[in-house]
Design a protein around this motif. Structure first.
Motif, mmCIF file in Angstrom:
data_model
loop_
_atom_site.group_PDB
_atom_site.id
_atom_site.type_symbol
_atom_site.label_atom_id
_atom_site.label_comp_id
_atom_site.label_asym_id
_atom_site.label_seq_id
_atom_site.Cartn_x
_atom_site.Cartn_y
_atom_site.Cartn_z
ATOM 1 N N SER A 177 0.819 -1.217 0.000
ATOM 2 C CA SER A 177 0.000 0.000 0.000
ATOM 3 C C SER A 177 0.851 1.264 0.000
ATOM 4 O O SER A 177 0.332 2.346 0.257
ATOM 5 N N GLY A 178 2.139 1.121 -0.227
ATOM 6 C CA GLY A 178 2.992 2.306 -0.272
ATOM 7 C C GLY A 178 3.282 2.884 1.097
ATOM 8 O O GLY A 178 3.642 4.055 1.212
ATOM 9 N N ARG A 179 3.110 2.057 2.126
ATOM 10 C CA ARG A 179 3.331 2.573 3.474
ATOM 11 C C ARG A 179 4.595 2.032 4.122
ATOM 12 O O ARG A 179 4.789 2.165 5.323
ATOM 13 N N TYR B 107 11.129 3.572 3.974
ATOM 14 C CA TYR B 107 12.531 3.431 3.595
ATOM 15 C C TYR B 107 13.257 4.717 3.994
ATOM 16 O O TYR B 107 12.629 5.732 4.278
ATOM 17 N N GLY C 248 15.455 -1.592 1.103
ATOM 18 C CA GLY C 248 15.023 -2.166 -0.160
ATOM 19 C C GLY C 248 16.059 -3.049 -0.811
ATOM 20 O O GLY C 248 16.572 -2.762 -1.882
ATOM 21 N N GLY D 114 5.174 6.358 -1.256
ATOM 22 C CA GLY D 114 5.024 4.993 -1.762
ATOM 23 C C GLY D 114 5.621 4.823 -3.145
ATOM 24 O O GLY D 114 6.038 3.731 -3.525
ATOM 25 N N HIS E 268 8.561 5.077 -5.637
ATOM 26 C CA HIS E 268 10.002 5.046 -5.362
ATOM 27 C C HIS E 268 10.837 5.422 -6.583
ATOM 28 O O HIS E 268 10.353 5.355 -7.721
ATOM 29 N N ILE F 156 0.331 4.286 -5.767
ATOM 30 C CA ILE F 156 0.092 3.046 -5.019
ATOM 31 C C ILE F 156 -0.776 3.306 -3.790
ATOM 32 O O ILE F 156 -1.582 2.451 -3.406
ATOM 33 N N PHE G 33 10.612 -2.747 -2.450
ATOM 34 C CA PHE G 33 10.972 -1.446 -3.034
ATOM 35 C C PHE G 33 10.475 -1.291 -4.464
ATOM 36 O O PHE G 33 9.979 -0.234 -4.843
ATOM 37 N N THR H 295 7.991 -2.910 -5.576
ATOM 38 C CA THR H 295 6.601 -3.367 -5.561
ATOM 39 C C THR H 295 5.577 -2.316 -6.002
ATOM 40 O O THR H 295 4.698 -2.634 -6.817
ATOM 41 N N PRO H 296 5.630 -1.085 -5.500
ATOM 42 C CA PRO H 296 4.618 -0.122 -5.937
ATOM 43 C C PRO H 296 4.585 0.062 -7.464
ATOM 44 O O PRO H 296 3.510 0.023 -8.081
ATOM 45 N N VAL I 178 3.325 -3.193 -9.150
ATOM 46 C CA VAL I 178 1.867 -3.350 -9.046
ATOM 47 C C VAL I 178 1.152 -2.372 -9.986
ATOM 48 O O VAL I 178 0.212 -2.760 -10.699
#
Lengths: 790, 167
Positions: free
Chosen positions: A24-26, A29, A255, B35, B37, B75, B102, B104-105, B108
């Protein structure tokens, strides 16, 4: 109430607790962290491989908009160089050459990307603009970038005080025994190869945010690290002289690392130091281009190996000479990679009785090299598994039978190798048999013939490998030159209502610790994983830790947790005995329930934890309140995962392009906690191994210019470069840690490259090819097929 | 400095930017939507993919001013308001299609657009080719491909849920 349904303990493919956050972008990092009043740093780096800095003119840059400060090495005179964490000794017992690794270049730059100055400005763009306005007067000097060229008598020196660019000249094993083995051998096989330099390329570029509290004198560093406590120790003690109590290091969501985020980097010291100097937070985030020229690289060995066999094919002796490229400076753990993580693995899965290896480590005008996924073990495995194939072909043995003939017998454990390690357990015959069956090795020739009808060259290759994980007994590594202990720390905090917080010194940057570690607690204490919180990556929260690398998190960190849980159970049993008015010897505990043996008297863990924190009815004179225990676990030995990888490839004759068509991995990683995560780790490792075998290479030209310095030039594996990987496990338990686990993070990257190259060579068998160097790119293969160079 | 007015995840913002400000910088630094990146600087990795007016776009190679008047989905805006995950997010979780999270957003967001643009359904090979613009260093892609294959069945109404697709 703590009820574990469905089963979430050891062996369950529990879906990951961390995923919803990431999906969910939460996730948080390091670059997502912004501190009040934060300034931004940009590092000016060398575009030359080797140059004397005659002068640095920052006047124009300092006058540019938003510039807060510009620092060069002259400003950092009071701080130390970046320390190396491992000292290797030469054959004659003298210590390795260990030249200073300054935070910012002092007088000379020694590789493209060497940091020269830092600009701090209100915005990142302003800092970058100003950095471009700094004028550096370079006297460009000759450079050396290639591993073997560095030792030439006339090679340019990387460090004035290191003669011949030789960092160390080390050896291991019994030279006399090997010489005798070769004298008696029926077959002698020579194999020479280069294990090419790679760039780790974790998807998250490195980032560091320094902050400073002017009222308390406390420094905080947020950083993309696999081991924040190690960074605190190295940076605090050796570089900035900040006591631990005044230095907090946080590694939040990270990451990916693959080794590249183990090391203490200059930028961490720069932002921490500058934040205190300026009294405001300072953030630095790498561009990918910067990452290529400043993240530690991996591999880069040039090796000549010789194998002696008797006439039936039994291995008699192995002789190895390796030149390892350290780059321009010694990164944190660089010296141990081609020695204790490489040469000690040269027995592999074989009972070779005599082994002698020499390793010469050299400095060159390139980015420092350090551990990258597998670290030494992929180099050893690649060498052995190609050598065995070359021997089979040259001497006329079947490559599978030759391996099987020389395997360490399943009843021979513990097995002492001639190169220091003692393997505790393994079963190489079973992983081989299972992989041969899964891959339908026996039916391959029909597939080769079918492919030929389609105009494709199909080949199959095998690798039977072993590695050493879970580094390691502190006393042993200390005697080998490590300047740190390599235990791990676990704290189990059972809260009043029975939920659990775990503090671990391991660090998760993709491995799924928040899930796997919670499963350990679910399995042993009976607490549902939803009620278990895993805390890692913050020196202010976790007592200590050595971090995550070398597939050590579960074997060492998990074992520390297990030990702490034993202490929890021991204390809780005493409390439960009091509550049930029974003798502690009669109290049994299983998954959350204390029972007086042979009765129906029970108390739950929650009953006990509540009593421990609300000690009204409590043996207060005998037992302290609270339910929290800490354990430091120092392993007794390395763990030894092993297995068999089989690759099947097809080559398109018109282009030379290699397609992966099948890949089978059967690995013994010890007890499996979460099969889904293990499979994912193996698939990811295999992808990196296939990347090394077919696609990736970090290329320097003769003058030390970095030719593959971006993702446009360095070939990262993409989805359509890879094929499904069949992953299975065959378990023998580790005999010396309480969980029986071995580690799974690196097996994929270790076992796969030789399997792929063996398959490519097999596909090209009609073209008289004995070997093809990695990466086996389309142009190389096209040249072989068409008999022309490109 | 130029002003940009855009809708992000249904909410309208007017933001002052430099001419050179990238859309990803606007999202991350001005709107604190972290979210999305940045994984490279050559438009290779796809960690920055967002949707602009329904099309997947690399926000690291889009100037913020180019998004003036546009509707952007990141995202953070993919799940339902009550937190119910989009089938693609659910599939990624079910199939262990992420490790460090990293890439992933972007992965997706690319996958959602890839599936949406191909209602006829995609083969495994087509999914692999469709991920040409997204790099992942952790997973080896295999589970990502499986997740997308499962999610397309749900997105195209062939299955009712990811759990059903997984069986």
């Amino acid at each position: 109430m703590n009820v574990v349904t469905p089963f979430e303990g050891i062996g369950a493919s529990v879906r990951r607790k961390e995923d919803v956050r990431f999906l969910s972008g939460r996730g948080q990092y390091t670059d997502d962290i912004n501190r009040p009043g934060q300034a931004h740093a940009w590092i000016l780096r060398s575009q030359h491989a080797h140059a004397r800095i005659q002068g640095i003119d920052t006047a124009a840059a300092a006058a540019m908009p938003g510039v807060v400060a510009i620092y060069t090495s002259a400003d950092l005179a009071a701080i130390g160089g970046l320390p190396c964490g491992w000292q290797i000794h030469n054959k004659d017992g003298s210590p390795m050459a260990e030249p200073k690794h300054p935070v910012l270049a002092e007088g000379k730059v020694r590789h493209v990307g060497d940091p020269i100055a830092v600009v701090i400005a209100e915005t990142r763009a302003q800092a970058r603009d100003a950095a471009e306005a700094i004028i550096v007067d370079f006297e460009v000097l000759p450079a050396v970038s290639q591993t073997t060229a560095a030792l030439a008598a006339d090679a340019p020196r990387v460090h004035d005080d290191v003669a011949g660019n030789l960092c160390y000249d080390w050896h291991i094993g019994d030279k006399g025994a090997v010489d005798a083995a070769f004298a008696a051998a029926a077959h002698r096989v020579v194999f020479e190869t280069t294990n090419q330099r790679l760039v780790p390329n974790a998807m998250e570029p490195r980032c560091a945010v320094g902050d400073y509290d002017t009222t308390t004198g406390e420094h905080t560093l947020f950083t993309t690290s696999q081991n924040p406590h190690v960074i605190r120790l190295l940076m605090g003690a050796f570089v900035l002289q900040i006591p631990e109590a005044k230095l907090r290091v946080v590694a939040p969501d990270v990451g990916g690392g693959f080794g590249s985020k183990i090391y203490h980097y200059a930028e961490e010291a720069i932002v921490t130091w500058a934040a205190a100097k300026l009294g405001r937070a300072v953030k630095w985030t790498a561009d990918r281009t910067e990452a290529f020229m400043s993240d530690a690289h991996g591999r880069d060995h040039v090796t000549r190996a010789e194998l002696a066999l008797d006439k039936e094919g039994t291995f008699l002796g192995l002789r190895v000479l390796t030149h390892a490229n350290m780059g321009a400076y010694l990164s944190t753990f660089a010296p141990c990679v081609p020695t204790y993580l490489y040469a000690t693995l040269l027995a592999g899965v074989y009972s070779t009785p005599a082994i002698y290896a020499e390793v010469k480590a050299v400095f060159t005008h390139t980015v420092p090299v350090d551990a990258y996924r597998g670290a030494g073990r992929p180099e050893a495995t690649y060498l052995l598994e190609r050598l065995v194939d070359v021997a089979a072909k040259q001497c006329g043995f079947d490559r599978v039978k030759l391996r099987r003939r020389n395997f360490i017998a399943t009843d021979a454990f513990p097995y002492q190798t001639p190169v220091a390690l003692q393997y505790d357990s393994g079963d190489y015959f079973s992983t081989l048999d299972q992989a041969l069956k899964t891959a339908d090795w026996a039916g391959f020739e029909a597939r080769r013939a079918e492919a030929r009808m389609r105009g494709k060259l199909r080949g199959i290759g095998i690798s039977t490998y072993l590695e050493a994980c879970g580094i390691a007994p502190s006393a042993v590594v200390g005697s080998l030159g490590a300047r740190a202990g390599l235990y791990e720390v676990g704290v189990i905090r059972v809260h009043p209502t029975g939920s659990v917080t775990v503090l671990t010194g391991a660090h998760s940057h993709g491995q799924g610790h928040e899930t796997t570690f919670a499963q350990l607690v679910a399995d042993k204490l009976g607490v549902p994983i939803a009620n278990v919180d895993i805390v890692h990556g913050d020196t202010a929260k976790v007592p200590f830790g050595m971090g995550t690398y070398g597939s050590r998190s579960l074997a060492v960190g998990g074992s520390a947790m297990d030990k702490a849980m034993d202490k929890i159970i021991a204390k809780a049993k005493r409390i439960a005995a009091h509550l049930m008015e029974a003798s502690v010897e009669d109290v049994e505990f299983e998954r959350g329930t204390f029972r007086v043996a042979g009765t129906d008297k029970t108390k739950t863990l929650t009953d006990v934890s509540l009593a421990a924190y609300v000690p009204h009815n409590y043996p207060i004179d005998e037992i302290e309140p609270g339910l929290e225990e800490t354990a430091f676990y120092d392993p007794k030995n390395f763990t030894y995962p092993g297995g068999c990888h089989i690759a099947e490839v097809e080559i398109e004759m018109e282009t030379g392009r290699v397609s992966m068509v099948n890949f089978t991995a059967v690995d013994d990683v010890g007890r499996v906690i979460n099969p889904m995560i293990v499979e994912g780790q193996v698939q990811g490792g295999v992808a990196q191994g296939i990347g090394q075998a077919l696609l990736e290479a970090c290329v320097y030209d003769q003058d030390g210019q970095l030719m593959s310095g971006s993702m446009m030039d360095y070939t990262m594996p993409r989805a359509d470069d890879l094929a499904p990987v069949s992953v299975a496990t065959h378990t023998t338990l580790c005999t010396h840690n309480p969980l029986g686990v071995k580690g799974c993070g690196e097996v994929g990257a270790i076992g796969s490259p030789p399997a792929v190259i063996n398959a490519v060579v097999d596909a090209l068998r009609d073209y008289g090819v004995e070997h093809i160097e990695m990466p086996a790119t389309a142009p190389k293969i096209w040249s072989i097929i068409h008999g022309k160079s490109v | 400095m130029p002003q940009v007015t855009l809708t992000v995840n249904g909410k309208t913002h007017t933001v002052e930017v430099e001419g050179r400000t990238l859309l990803v910088e606007l999202l991350r630094e001005k709107l604190r939507l972290t979210g999305t990146h940045v994984g490279c600087d050559t438009s290779q990795c796809g960690a920055c993919v967002v949707h602009i007016d329904g099309n997947s776009v690399k926000s690291c190679t889009t100037l913020a001013v180019m998004a003036d008047g546009a509707s952007v989905t990141t995202i953070e805006g993919l799940a339902a308001a009550d937190g119910t995950l989009h089938p693609m997010q659910e599939a990624f979780r079910e199939y262990h299609a992420l490790q460090c999270g990293f890439c992933t957003p972007g992965m997706v967001m690319s996958a959602v657009d890839l599936v949406a643009k191909n209602p006829q359904g995609l083969s495994e090979q087509e999914i692999r080719e469709g991920l040409e613009g997204n790099l992942c260093r952790c997973t080896g892609y295999h589970n990502i491909v499986k997740a997308i294959a499962a999610a397309q069945d749900v997105m195209h109404g062939k299955r009712t849920s990811i759990a059903a697709a997984a069986e």
